[in-house]
Design a protein around this motif. Structure first.
Motif, PDB file in Angstrom:
ATOM      1  N   GLY A  18       5.684  -5.457   9.284  1.00 45.34           N
ATOM      2  CA  GLY A  18       6.150  -6.598   8.492  1.00 45.34           C
ATOM      3  C   GLY A  18       7.135  -6.167   7.417  1.00 45.34           C
ATOM      4  O   GLY A  18       8.011  -6.951   7.012  1.00 45.34           O
ATOM      5  N   LEU A  19       7.010  -4.949   6.974  1.00 47.05           N
ATOM      6  CA  LEU A  19       7.939  -4.431   5.955  1.00 47.05           C
ATOM      7  C   LEU A  19       9.382  -4.518   6.452  1.00 47.05           C
ATOM      8  O   LEU A  19      10.295  -4.832   5.680  1.00 47.05           O
ATOM      9  N   ASP A  20       9.605  -4.252   7.744  1.00 46.65           N
ATOM     10  CA  ASP A  20      10.972  -4.316   8.290  1.00 46.65           C
ATOM     11  C   ASP A  20      11.574  -5.709   8.097  1.00 46.65           C
ATOM     12  O   ASP A  20      12.756  -5.845   7.760  1.00 46.65           O
TER      13      ASP A  20
ATOM     14  N   ILE B  31       3.542  -7.489   2.347  1.00 48.16           N
ATOM     15  CA  ILE B  31       3.912  -7.743   0.943  1.00 48.16           C
ATOM     16  C   ILE B  31       3.584  -6.511   0.091  1.00 48.16           C
ATOM     17  O   ILE B  31       4.408  -6.047  -0.703  1.00 48.16           O
ATOM     18  N   TYR B  32       2.373  -5.966   0.273  1.00 46.52           N
ATOM     19  CA  TYR B  32       2.014  -4.752  -0.470  1.00 46.52           C
ATOM     20  C   TYR B  32       2.952  -3.599  -0.100  1.00 46.52           C
ATOM     21  O   TYR B  32       3.377  -2.826  -0.968  1.00 46.52           O
ATOM     22  N   ALA B  33       3.274  -3.502   1.198  1.00 52.52           N
ATOM     23  CA  ALA B  33       4.141  -2.397   1.634  1.00 52.52           C
ATOM     24  C   ALA B  33       5.523  -2.529   0.993  1.00 52.52           C
ATOM     25  O   ALA B  33       6.112  -1.540   0.541  1.00 52.52           O
ATOM     26  N   ALA B  34       6.039  -3.774   0.942  1.00 49.59           N
ATOM     27  CA  ALA B  34       7.365  -3.983   0.348  1.00 49.59           C
ATOM     28  C   ALA B  34       7.325  -3.678  -1.151  1.00 49.59           C
ATOM     29  O   ALA B  34       8.196  -2.982  -1.686  1.00 49.59           O
ATOM     30  N   HIS B  35       6.303  -4.176  -1.811  1.00 51.72           N
ATOM     31  CA  HIS B  35       6.166  -3.939  -3.257  1.00 51.72           C
ATOM     32  C   HIS B  35       6.094  -2.432  -3.530  1.00 51.72           C
ATOM     33  O   HIS B  35       6.779  -1.917  -4.426  1.00 51.72           O
ATOM     34  N   ASP B  36       5.293  -1.727  -2.721  1.00 50.52           N
ATOM     35  CA  ASP B  36       5.141  -0.281  -2.932  1.00 50.52           C
ATOM     36  C   ASP B  36       6.440   0.467  -2.629  1.00 50.52           C
ATOM     37  O   ASP B  36       6.670   1.558  -3.159  1.00 50.52           O
ATOM     38  N   ALA B  37       7.282  -0.126  -1.745  1.00 49.24           N
ATOM     39  CA  ALA B  37       8.562   0.519  -1.405  1.00 49.24           C
ATOM     40  C   ALA B  37       9.650   0.164  -2.417  1.00 49.24           C
ATOM     41  O   ALA B  37      10.820   0.524  -2.244  1.00 49.24           O
ATOM     42  N   GLY B  38       9.288  -0.598  -3.437  1.00 46.44           N
ATOM     43  CA  GLY B  38      10.258  -0.918  -4.499  1.00 46.44           C
ATOM     44  C   GLY B  38      11.135  -2.114  -4.182  1.00 46.44           C
ATOM     45  O   GLY B  38      12.131  -2.361  -4.864  1.00 46.44           O
TER      46      GLY B  38
END
Ligand code: MRU
Length: 371
Positions: A148-150, A188-195
């Motif tokens: 989902g991050l992609d 959402i968490y992955a995106a947030h953690d990726a900045g």
């Protein structure tokens, strides 16, 4: 995920304390953080039925541990362990009808334990399987986050550096609804953690308010910017260009891609289609119901007590214990359908642990051949 710096899962076994099973009692959040012990399969059934735990993956994992407790309770009593486990499975499956993860976990336990001989070996197999179900759930949700991050990354690139990606979600398909990470929240968490800047519109999700109480709590604990909106706000937000993407979870998805999810999801999917907003559904493969093709006709929609609609809980003030108040005139009849079905044609794509696919039999089969 972390709660005040300490890592928690929603359900876990504690070998240091006689293999007691522990859960986070979600009824108390966000006002109190309470860990509860489950010592029998009956405890597990009550926890699922009364929604101390809820959400498809978390219910499935709790049922997996419940089957271990049933095996352990039966061992040494002189009874037939497999018969006891089959009865326990029926009790667990009857607690909540819509989320398929529950039946999936029960059937898996019966299959694995049934292949073993001898009580001790069977109890150990049930314990190992319960742990495997929980570990798999956490890992699958982590992978959903990666895929989902992609999607979020692409939208962020289109929007430009500082504009947050605006995601609308319904109910709680967060880490509380699974063992860890969540399904809809994992990207959402992955995106947030990726900045990547993300902002989440959180539907409050009447009647039990899983969005306002649980999704808001867990996003807040992780530092993800979010705003709670009433359930009816989504259409307006989409019409005014304030939503880039919808991601929801699901409690049961047919092999053709029809999605059962918390009541109100269908209306959001209609509004998303009308406004050209991509509508994604995130799920681990344990939430596919491979036996069903027609979600509207074949998925049982849970109906719960009307008092969940008529009576609402909340804290009267900072730090004060929760109280309940009545919303409707005494004696008013309230209907409480827990879920609805969004037809596959309204779903832009499914985000699974194996990747993203079209919500169609062909799309799903491409990722899960042979199922
Ligand atoms: O009634 P609940 O709280 O168990 O409902 C389940 C849900 O939280 C939602 O329907 C969710 O979006 C799917 S479960 C991951």
């Amino acid at each position: 995920m972390k709660v005040d710096g300490k890592h928690y899962r929603t359900v876990w076994i504690d070998p240091k304390d006689g293999d007691v099973v522990r859960i986070i009692d979600q009824r108390k959040l966000p006002f109190e953080f309470v860990v509860e012990e489950l010592r029998s399969v009956e405890d597990a059934a009550v926890a699922i039925r009364e929604m101390h735990v809820r959400g498809a993956g978390c219910i499935g994992a709790t049922a997996g541990f419940g089957m271990f407790l049933a095996a352990r309770e039966s061992a040494g009593t002189g009874g037939d362990l497999m018969a006891r486990m089959r009865d326990a499975g029926e009790i667990l499956k009857a607690t909540r009808p819509t989320a398929v993860n529950l039946a999936w976990a029960v059937e898996r336990q019966l299959r694995v334990v049934g292949e073993e001989e001898g009580e001790d070996v069977r109890v150990q197999a049930a314990r190992a399987t319960a742990q495997e179900i929980a570990d798999e759930d956490a890992e699958w949700c982590r992978r959903i986050g990666e895929h989902g991050l992609d999607l979020i990354r692409e939208i962020a690139a289109r929007k430009g550096e500082n504009a947050p990606v605006q995601v609308l979600t319904h109910c709680n398909a967060g880490w509380l609804a699974f063992v860890d990470h969540g399904s809809a929240t994992a990207p959402i968490y992955a995106a947030h953690d990726a900045g990547i800047p993300v902002h989440v519109w959180v539907d409050e999700t009447r009647p039990r308010n899983q969005g306002a109480r649980l999704t808001a709590w867990e996003l807040g604990k992780h530092g993800v910017p979010h705003t709670v909106v009433v359930d009816n706000a989504g259409g307006h937000l989409m019409q005014t260009g304030q939503v880039d993407l919808m991601i929801t979870g699901t409690d049961r998805t047919t092999r053709t891609g029809d999605v059962a999810n918390k009541i109100g999801t269908y209306l959001k999917a209609l509004a998303a289609r009308d406004n050209g907003v991509p509508f994604y559904v995130a799920l681990p493969s344990s939430t596919f119901d491979w036996k069903r093709r027609d979600g509207l006709r074949e998925i049982t929609i849970e109906e719960r007590g009307g008092e969940e609609v008529s009576v609402i809980g909340g804290s009267p003030g900072r730090g004060e214990a929760e109280v309940e108040v009545r919303l409707t005139p005494e004696g008013t009849v309230a209907a409480n359908y827990g879920f609805d079905v969004t037809p596959a044609r309204l779903v832009t794509g499914l985000i699974t642990e194996r990747g993203i696919c079209e919500a169609s039999e062909a799309g799903i089969q491409a990722l899960y051949p042979g199922f």
